[in-house]
Design a protein around this motif. Structure first.
Motif, PDB file in Angstrom:
ATOM      1  N   CYS A  99      41.417  43.810  34.405  1.00 54.24           N
ATOM      2  CA  CYS A  99      42.449  44.511  35.093  1.00 54.24           C
ATOM      3  C   CYS A  99      42.259  44.164  36.490  1.00 54.24           C
ATOM      4  N   GLY A 100      40.870  44.362  37.018  1.00 52.76           N
ATOM      5  CA  GLY A 100      40.671  44.166  38.436  1.00 52.76           C
ATOM      6  C   GLY A 100      40.646  45.521  39.268  1.00 52.76           C
ATOM      7  N   ASP A 101      41.415  46.543  38.553  1.00 52.09           N
ATOM      8  CA  ASP A 101      41.251  48.184  39.434  1.00 52.09           C
ATOM      9  C   ASP A 101      40.935  49.230  38.582  1.00 52.09           C
ATOM     10  N   CYS A 102      40.376  49.206  37.513  1.00 48.91           N
ATOM     11  CA  CYS A 102      39.923  50.220  36.921  1.00 48.91           C
ATOM     12  C   CYS A 102      38.509  50.755  37.052  1.00 48.91           C
ATOM     13  N   CYS A 105      35.832  47.975  36.216  1.00 47.19           N
ATOM     14  CA  CYS A 105      36.025  46.866  37.305  1.00 47.19           C
ATOM     15  C   CYS A 105      35.577  47.037  38.632  1.00 47.19           C
ATOM     16  N   CYS A 113      35.928  46.707  30.887  1.00 44.69           N
ATOM     17  CA  CYS A 113      37.298  46.916  31.490  1.00 44.69           C
ATOM     18  C   CYS A 113      38.033  47.811  30.468  1.00 44.69           C
ATOM     19  N   GLU A 114      38.824  48.821  31.176  1.00 44.21           N
ATOM     20  CA  GLU A 114      39.532  49.516  30.469  1.00 44.21           C
ATOM     21  C   GLU A 114      40.968  48.981  29.991  1.00 44.21           C
ATOM     22  N   ARG A 115      41.348  48.013  30.756  1.00 42.13           N
ATOM     23  CA  ARG A 115      42.763  47.681  30.456  1.00 42.13           C
ATOM     24  C   ARG A 115      42.811  46.062  30.660  1.00 42.13           C
TER      25      ARG A 115
HETATM   26 ZN   LIG Z   1      39.848  46.976  34.415  1.00 40.43          ZN
END
Ligand SMILES: [Zn+2]
Ligand SMILES: [Zn+2]
Length: 351
Positions: A99-102, A105, A113-115
């Motif tokens: 996702c790039g923002d959890c 990440c 990554c969680e999403r």
């Molecule tokens: Zn993530």
């Protein structure tokens, strides 16, 4: 609609190609024409159907679980700035679907990554739809058809990097498959003083020196632990990298040969819960470090470092590819990859 071939794992030991629609690029996505696809130990594990019995997956599995990719950028969307058509790239499956923002990440741990976000069909396929993240340029000097080997190499390198070698250490690597040989190569490249590796098969033992091993012991030797201790000296190993997994007794062996206060990095996947003599581990102040994937460490991604080592020949991971088969022969290629007695180390598919 243009078509392409893509694999489906239909049932135990039954992987086939199907015709599916070729991905069409969107504004913020990239389509990569894959030229190099690696068959991973984890793919073979799914192929046997064992994870189905454990409830971890279901048949049919579209894509067949492939995740070791390299190829040429075929098309990019209008918003894409990091790559252009014609670029040779290796794909970090985890970063490219992150996702790039959890929190994970943010820490560079794209494998956690969680999403996770899947843009299209992955796996053993001709064209891959991906975002522009997680695409690493393949330097000159790395053959495109073999470049996907950077993925397992990065798994091994990441584990070794997490142990923070300072230089001069005695490192023992248990197992000399793809992960073991790459771990030996990474340890050497990161400054290890002496590298000892255990190998089961002749083809593995023959390659070990190319990957920086000073000493190769054969894992079938009855006195394996004693044999390794004779090489490490009385204090034991400063770092042990376990890469065997399965049903092997390698986790307890790792603790036995470890120097007090030092680290065991576990890269192998065990088929069942493993008994550990925690008393021995406690008495040694041992650190057990489990490592799954790769990512950013400091400012450098494991893929960048490994591609550089491959290009310079410092860690000649391309030499692990013993067999290259066309994608059309995927079923035979899986049978081949599963049979380690035939000198197979790594099987690569070239679509
Ligand atoms: Zn993530
Ligand atoms: Zn893999």
């Amino acid at each position: 609609m243009a078509k392409m071939r893509s694999a489906v794992l239909v049932g135990p030991r039954d992987i086939r190609l199907e015709e599916v629609e070729r991905p069409v690029v969107a504004r913020d996505t990239v389509v990569v024409k894959l030229e190099s696809l690696g068959i991973c130990g984890s793919n073979l594990h799914w192929w046997t159907g064992a994870p189905v019995e454990q409830g971890l997956m279901r048949f049919p599995l579209p894509g067949g679980g492939g995740h070791e990719y390299a190829g040429v950028v075929d098309e990019v969307g209008s918003d894409v700035t990091r790559v252009k058509a014609g670029d040779r790239v290796a794909v970090d499956f985890f970063e490219s679907t992150s996702c790039g923002d959890c929190v994970q990440c943010g820490a560079g741990l794209f494998g956690q990554c969680e999403r996770r976000r899947f843009l299209g069909l992955g796996g053993f396929t001709e064209y891959l739809m991906t975002g522009e993240k997680g695409l690493y340029p393949i330097p000159d000097g790395v053959e495109l058809g073999l470049a996907a080997v950077v993925e397992p190499m990065a798994c091994a390198a990441s584990g070794v990097r997490r142990a923070n070698l300072r230089g001069g250490e005695t490192v023992v690597v248990l197992g000399a498959g793809v992960l073991g040989l790459c771990a030996a190569g990474a340890a050497r490249a990161l400054g290890a003083g002496k590298v000892i590796i255990s190998a089961k098969h002749d083809a593995q033992a023959a390659l070990a020196k190319r990957f920086g091993a000073d000493v190769v012991v054969r894992s079938r030797e009855p006195e394996l632990v004693e044999r390794i201790k004779a090489e490490t000296g009385p204090h034991g190993a400063d770092l042990v990298v376990e890469t065997v997994g399965g049903h092997a007794p390698t986790l307890s062996q790792s603790i036995e040969i470890l120097r007090s206060g030092c680290t065991v990095v576990v890269l192998g996947l065990f088929d069942e819960p493993v008994p550990v003599d925690t008393w021995s581990a406690v008495l040694k102040d041992a650190r057990l470090l489990f490592s799954l994937t790769y990512g950013l460490r400091g400012k450098r991604h494991d893929f960048e470092l490994c591609l550089e080592w491959m290009a310079s020949g410092r860690v000649p991971a391309q030499e692990l590819v013993t067999h290259v088969r066309p994608l059309a022969e995927i079923a035979e290629a899986f049978e081949l990859a599963a049979d380690k007695s035939r000198g197979v180390i790594k099987v690569m598919l070239n679509p």
